[in-house]
Design a protein around this motif. Sequence first.
Motif, short mmCIF file in Angstrom:
data_model
loop_
_atom_site.label_atom_id
_atom_site.label_comp_id
_atom_site.label_asym_id
_atom_site.label_seq_id
_atom_site.Cartn_x
_atom_site.Cartn_y
_atom_site.Cartn_z
N CYS A 39 7.88 -97.98 -0.78
CA CYS A 39 8.18 -96.55 -0.87
C CYS A 39 7.67 -95.88 -2.15
O CYS A 39 7.56 -96.51 -3.19
N GLY A 40 7.41 -94.58 -2.00
CA GLY A 40 7.02 -93.75 -3.13
C GLY A 40 5.58 -93.93 -3.57
O GLY A 40 5.22 -93.55 -4.68
N LYS A 41 4.75 -94.50 -2.71
CA LYS A 41 3.34 -94.72 -3.03
C LYS A 41 2.47 -94.16 -1.92
O LYS A 41 2.89 -94.10 -0.77
N ASN A 42 1.26 -93.79 -2.29
CA ASN A 42 0.28 -93.35 -1.30
C ASN A 42 -0.58 -94.53 -0.90
O ASN A 42 -1.16 -95.20 -1.76
N PHE A 43 -0.69 -94.78 0.39
CA PHE A 43 -1.51 -95.87 0.92
C PHE A 43 -2.67 -95.29 1.74
O PHE A 43 -2.48 -94.36 2.51
N ILE A 44 -3.85 -95.90 1.57
CA ILE A 44 -5.03 -95.51 2.33
C ILE A 44 -5.58 -96.77 3.00
O ILE A 44 -5.64 -97.84 2.38
N ILE A 45 -6.00 -96.64 4.25
CA ILE A 45 -6.53 -97.80 4.97
C ILE A 45 -7.84 -98.26 4.34
O ILE A 45 -8.68 -97.45 3.95
N THR A 46 -7.99 -99.59 4.22
CA THR A 46 -9.21 -100.15 3.66
C THR A 46 -9.88 -101.15 4.59
O THR A 46 -11.03 -101.52 4.37
N ASP A 47 -9.16 -101.60 5.62
CA ASP A 47 -9.76 -102.57 6.54
C ASP A 47 -8.99 -102.56 7.85
O ASP A 47 -7.80 -102.29 7.89
N PHE A 48 -9.72 -102.85 8.91
CA PHE A 48 -9.13 -102.96 10.23
C PHE A 48 -9.86 -104.09 10.95
O PHE A 48 -11.09 -104.16 10.93
N THR A 49 -9.10 -105.00 11.54
CA THR A 49 -9.69 -106.10 12.29
C THR A 49 -9.11 -106.12 13.69
O THR A 49 -7.90 -105.98 13.86
N LEU A 50 -9.97 -106.29 14.67
CA LEU A 50 -9.57 -106.34 16.06
C LEU A 50 -10.12 -107.61 16.69
O LEU A 50 -11.31 -107.90 16.56
N LYS A 51 -9.24 -108.36 17.35
CA LYS A 51 -9.64 -109.57 18.06
C LYS A 51 -9.17 -109.48 19.50
O LYS A 51 -8.07 -109.00 19.76
N PHE A 75 -0.94 -92.34 3.78
CA PHE A 75 0.35 -92.71 4.35
C PHE A 75 1.34 -92.90 3.21
O PHE A 75 1.06 -93.62 2.25
N ARG A 76 2.51 -92.29 3.33
CA ARG A 76 3.53 -92.39 2.30
C ARG A 76 4.88 -92.63 2.95
O ARG A 76 5.30 -91.87 3.82
N TYR A 77 5.55 -93.69 2.51
CA TYR A 77 6.87 -94.05 3.03
C TYR A 77 7.91 -93.68 1.98
O TYR A 77 7.72 -93.95 0.80
N GLU A 78 9.01 -93.10 2.43
CA GLU A 78 10.10 -92.73 1.52
C GLU A 78 11.36 -93.54 1.86
O GLU A 78 11.51 -94.01 3.00
N THR A 79 12.23 -93.67 0.90
CA THR A 79 13.45 -94.47 1.08
C THR A 79 14.41 -93.88 2.10
O THR A 79 15.28 -94.57 2.60
N ASN A 80 14.24 -92.60 2.43
CA ASN A 80 15.12 -91.96 3.41
C ASN A 80 14.69 -92.23 4.86
O ASN A 80 15.23 -91.65 5.79
N GLY A 81 13.68 -93.10 5.05
CA GLY A 81 13.24 -93.44 6.40
C GLY A 81 12.22 -92.49 6.99
O GLY A 81 11.93 -92.54 8.18
N ILE A 85 2.18 -88.59 6.93
CA ILE A 85 0.76 -88.87 7.10
C ILE A 85 0.02 -87.59 6.73
O ILE A 85 0.19 -86.56 7.40
N ASN A 86 -0.77 -87.66 5.66
CA ASN A 86 -1.56 -86.52 5.21
C ASN A 86 -2.99 -86.75 5.68
O ASN A 86 -3.56 -87.81 5.46
#
Length: 156
Positions: A39-51, A75-81, A85-86
Motif C-alpha cells: 500500500c501507498g506506492k505507485n506500481f507500473i507493469i514491467t513484464d507479462f508472461t503468458l503460457k 496502480f495504487r493500493y490503499e489500506t482502506n481496500g 488505476i491511473n
Amino acid sequence: MKNQKSVLIVLFASILSFSSCKDDDEAPEIPQTNTEKLCGKNFIITDFTLKINGATIMTGLDTAFYPLCEQDDIFRYETNGIATINDGATKCDPSDPQTETTTWAFYDSETKIIFEAGPDADTNDIITNDGTVLILGGREIEMGDTIEYTQTYRAQ
C-alpha cells in the motif's frame, strides 16, 4: 611505571568496549506486513508472461497483447481496500476517465489478492510482494487448454 601500565590497560579496555559493543538500546527491525509492502506506492507493469499448456506464448510487454497506452498505467493500493488505476500519460481512449477505482483484499492467508469481491471477482496469486516488486499470477483451464500468466509490477 606500574601505574602507567595499569592506566594504559584500562584505557585500552575502555576503547575496546566503546568500539566493539553494539548499542543494546536499538530496537530490533520489525519486518513489514504484506499490507505495508503493497500500500501507498505507485506500481507500473514491467513484464507479462503468458503460457498455454506449458509453452511460453509471450513474455515482455508485447504491444500486440499489451498496448502501449496500458503500459504506463499506474496502480495504487490503499489500506482502506481501494485500488486506483491511473491511465498515465497515454490513454487508450481520450474520453475515458483519467482514474478508476476498484476494491481489493487479501485472500487465502494473504497468498492471493481479490478484486471486486463477489461472484465475478478477479483473483490473482501473489507470487512476490516485497515492497518493490509485485508479481501476480494465475492459472485457469479454458476449452481444455491450461492458461498461465504472470504480471510483474515495480514500485515507482
